[in-house]
Design a protein around this motif. Structure first.
Motif, PDB file in Angstrom:
ATOM      1  N   VAL A 419       0.852  -1.191   0.000  1.00  0.00           N
ATOM      2  CA  VAL A 419       0.000   0.000   0.000  1.00  0.00           C
ATOM      3  C   VAL A 419       0.886   1.237   0.000  1.00  0.00           C
ATOM      4  O   VAL A 419       1.744   1.390   0.878  1.00  0.00           O
ATOM      5  CB  VAL A 419      -0.920   0.005   1.232  1.00  0.00           C
ATOM      6  CG1 VAL A 419      -1.836   1.235   1.196  1.00  0.00           C
ATOM      7  CG2 VAL A 419      -1.734  -1.281   1.303  1.00  0.00           C
ATOM      8  N   VAL A 445      -6.727   5.238  -1.066  1.00  0.00           N
ATOM      9  CA  VAL A 445      -6.560   3.796  -0.824  1.00  0.00           C
ATOM     10  C   VAL A 445      -7.887   3.126  -0.471  1.00  0.00           C
ATOM     11  O   VAL A 445      -7.901   1.924  -0.167  1.00  0.00           O
ATOM     12  CB  VAL A 445      -5.535   3.523   0.297  1.00  0.00           C
ATOM     13  CG1 VAL A 445      -4.157   4.025  -0.098  1.00  0.00           C
ATOM     14  CG2 VAL A 445      -5.976   4.127   1.618  1.00  0.00           C
ATOM     15  N   ARG A 448      -8.863  -0.220  -2.195  1.00  0.00           N
ATOM     16  CA  ARG A 448      -7.932  -1.342  -2.180  1.00  0.00           C
ATOM     17  C   ARG A 448      -8.481  -2.453  -1.284  1.00  0.00           C
ATOM     18  O   ARG A 448      -8.916  -2.192  -0.162  1.00  0.00           O
ATOM     19  CB  ARG A 448      -6.555  -0.894  -1.673  1.00  0.00           C
ATOM     20  CG  ARG A 448      -5.777  -0.034  -2.658  1.00  0.00           C
ATOM     21  CD  ARG A 448      -4.367   0.203  -2.154  1.00  0.00           C
ATOM     22  NE  ARG A 448      -3.599  -1.016  -1.964  1.00  0.00           N
ATOM     23  CZ  ARG A 448      -2.508  -1.345  -2.649  1.00  0.00           C
ATOM     24  NH1 ARG A 448      -2.061  -0.536  -3.607  1.00  0.00           N
ATOM     25  NH2 ARG A 448      -1.867  -2.467  -2.374  1.00  0.00           N
TER      26      ARG A 448
END
Length: 613
Positions: A419, A445, A448
């Motif tokens: 990440v 993010v 994700r």
């Protein structure tokens, strides 16, 4: 045919409003340190404000080619020199124009240093020379500085010279394994490599030409990923043999090399004799740990609660010395840095160095982000612990989980796809990225699959957090090692507030991080001894987030994100236990299933120090 070269040019012209002297001050072992002394013309009976720096004293005193003292010195010096302070900058030994040998954050004389010389003795000898040889001084000295200079400022109050009357360490480097520059809870911070190269090449005078790894341009995410381990990265670029990089490579755990030079431990062992104002930014991207750690170490000796002060401002690293109007997308009420320096910092020094009236500096001064106001507190933390629990269905609340609810959530962490800590492409040398990454919108993010997101419903009342939130993460992995990253986030409502003149655009839906931290799983049972994790075993990971004063406003949500990498800021965990992660091989990097638990007896959450609830 007369030669057309002159030996030198004196930039200080007769009409300059200041006097500048350059001297080489001798230390007790004969080494001489390059020192620049600057003051306004006509100054007499004046205090000295000293900074000891590894970043070039000469450069620090010629910000602009000018005949005005406020132009040649850094912005933070203006109020002081205009009021008659004598400003002194000095190169630490071994760097720039000083003589001697440089040792990174040189330990005090003791088990790690038997030379009899350290930054404390150098500070003492410097102050002794200044009060004897600067005729314009009143014999009183204050010490100030940020980051590495925060470290040297703290050193000045170990066996301090009697002339040192007050100090203000700003974002000091204190324990660079636990939570400052080099590691955080055992996870290594890759930007340290470039810092070491820059500071350890020649006398730190190589600059862009001679002291920066020449890896070209591109995405640092790709650069570090393709290198393999961080040790492989160092070896690839020929910087593994730098002495301090060797110390890092040989000490991945919290060995005596780190623990015996933790400055908060040094300060805890010293008598409290010098009034101290510890300063840090709430979003300090380099040294968020040090100032609060020293505050905890020194405060028990402050019996009258009037000698050790903690300040937390709405700033980035060293932001107190620059302009404090804003940070990334955030806008504050005026220049908070200048306001602090004029209202609190200078009166603090004036009292002790100029016999000015007691300004009654608050024991704790913090800036409440969210409502944008300065607040005084008698102690820190100022809030009482209230646990924000993680729940099934990715909810969060202040109520404990229900017994019948799903007890954990899973995600797959893949070291081949870590990440990122910022949207790509990432340039670790780009100041615009680096200085503001801690306030970057975390929605980048949110889609994700290797990031778990828990959030409350919209708040119906403000939640005022004053202190360091504490993570309690109950988690398991299918691997034998793992990193855990926890983010505390203020989620703005999806509304479009009216924007006034001079303000930035609204932030509908913005996910503002107010605390991000990482923990390397192998150290769950002790930092000094790495141990493999047992696959499937639930462990309790407890660690602190940075200190904050923040108000989550009504209509906002509180979010917690959990993930297992923050790259390339931190090196990758292979998720297979190896003795030294710096030497991990390609085959050691394996996917792992990560499980976060939220059941009775293993109720993950973040303990918030809540005030005015």
């Amino acid at each position: 045919m007369t030669p057309d070269v002159v030996a030198s040019y004196d930039r200080v012209r007769p009409d300059a409003d200041y006097i500048k002297r350059v001297v080489m001050i001798p230390m007790r072992d004969g080494v001489r340190l390059y020192t620049v002394i600057v003051m306004k013309k006509g100054v007499n009976g004046a205090p000295i404000l000293l900074s000891r720096t590894p970043y070039d004293a000469k450069g620090a005193t010629q910000r602009t080619a000018s005949q005005s003292i406020t132009e040649i010195l850094p912005v933070m010096d203006a109020d002081f020199v205009q009021d008659g302070y004598i400003r002194v900058y000095q190169d630490v030994r071994g760097l720039h124009n000083s003589e001697g040998v440089f040792v990174m954050t040189r330990p005090i004389v003791g088990p790690l240093n038997t030379t009899g010389i350290d930054e404390a003795t150098d500070a003492y000898d410097t102050v002794d020379w200044l009060v004897r040889n600067v005729p314009e001084t009143n014999g009183k000295v204050g010490v100030v500085g940020s980051s590495y200079l925060g470290f040297t400022t703290l050193m000045a109050e170990i066996n301090p010279h009697p002339a040192v009357k007050a100090v203000a360490p700003q974002s000091p480097m204190v324990d660079t394994w636990i939570g400052d520059d080099d590691f955080h809870n055992g996870a290594f911070r890759n930007p340290t490599i470039d810092f070491v190269v820059g500071q350890s090449t020649g006398k730190a005078m190589g600059g862009e030409d001679g002291a920066r790894i020449a890896h070209g341009v591109g995405d640092d995410y790709t650069l570090y990923l393709e290198a393999g381990s961080t040790g492989d990265y160092m070896r690839r670029w020929g910087v593994d043999q730098y002495p301090f990089n060797q110390k890092i490579l040989q000490n991945p755990a919290y060995t005596d090399f780190w623990s015996l030079q933790a400055v908060d431990k040094w300060m805890a062992a010293q008598p409290l004799t010098v009034p101290t104002m510890l300063i840090v930014g709430q979003w300090d991207q380099e040294d968020s740990y040090g100032a609060p750690a020293v505050y905890r170490a020194m405060k028990p000796k402050d019996v009258n609660n009037d000698m050790v002060h903690l300040v937390i401002g709405p700033w980035r690293h060293s932001g107190v010395n620059h302009y404090g109007y804003d940070l990334g997308p955030l806008t504050f009420t005026g220049d908070t840095a200048e306001e602090f320096r004029a209202t609190y910092l200078k009166p603090f020094f004036d009292h002790y160095l100029k016999n000015a009236p007691d300004p009654h500096t608050p024991p704790v001064l913090t800036y409440a982000t969210g409502v944008n106001r300065w607040e005084s507190s008698p102690r820190w933390p100022a809030g009482k612990p209230v646990k924000l629990y993680l729940h099934d269905q990715f909810a969060a609340s202040f109520e404990a989980p229900r017994p019948e609810a799903k007890d954990h959530d899973d995600y797959v962490s893949d070291p081949a796809r870590p990440v990122p800590f910022l949207p790509r492409p990432i340039d670790l040398h780009d100041g615009a990225q680096w200085k503001t990454w801690l306030v970057h919108d975390q929605r980048f993010v949110s889609d994700r699959p290797d990031v778990l997101i828990y959030q409350t419903t919209a708040l119906d009342h403000p939640v005022h957090v004053m202190g360091p939130p504490q993570v309690e993460l109950f988690a398991a992995t299918s691997g034998t090692d793992s990193d855990w990253v926890v983010k505390l986030i203020d989620v703005y409502p999806d509304v479009s507030p009216e924007v006034g003149q001079g303000e930035k655009a609204g932030m509908p839906g913005y996910e503002l991080p107010v605390g991000i931290e990482i923990f390397r799983g192998r150290y769950v049972h002790g930092f000094a001894d790495a141990q493999p994790l047992t696959p499937g075993k639930v462990e309790a990971y407890r660690f602190g987030l940075p200190n904050i004063d923040h108000v989550f406003l009504p209509g906002h949500r509180i979010m917690v994100q959990v993930q297992s990498s923050l790259f390339p800021l931190y090196d990758r965990n292979p998720q297979t236990f190896v003795d030294n992660i710096f030497n991990a091989k390609a085959g050691d990097y394996r996917k792992a299933t990560q499980s976060v638990y939220h059941r009775a007896g293993a109720a993950s959450g973040v303990i918030l120090p809540v005030a005015d609830r």
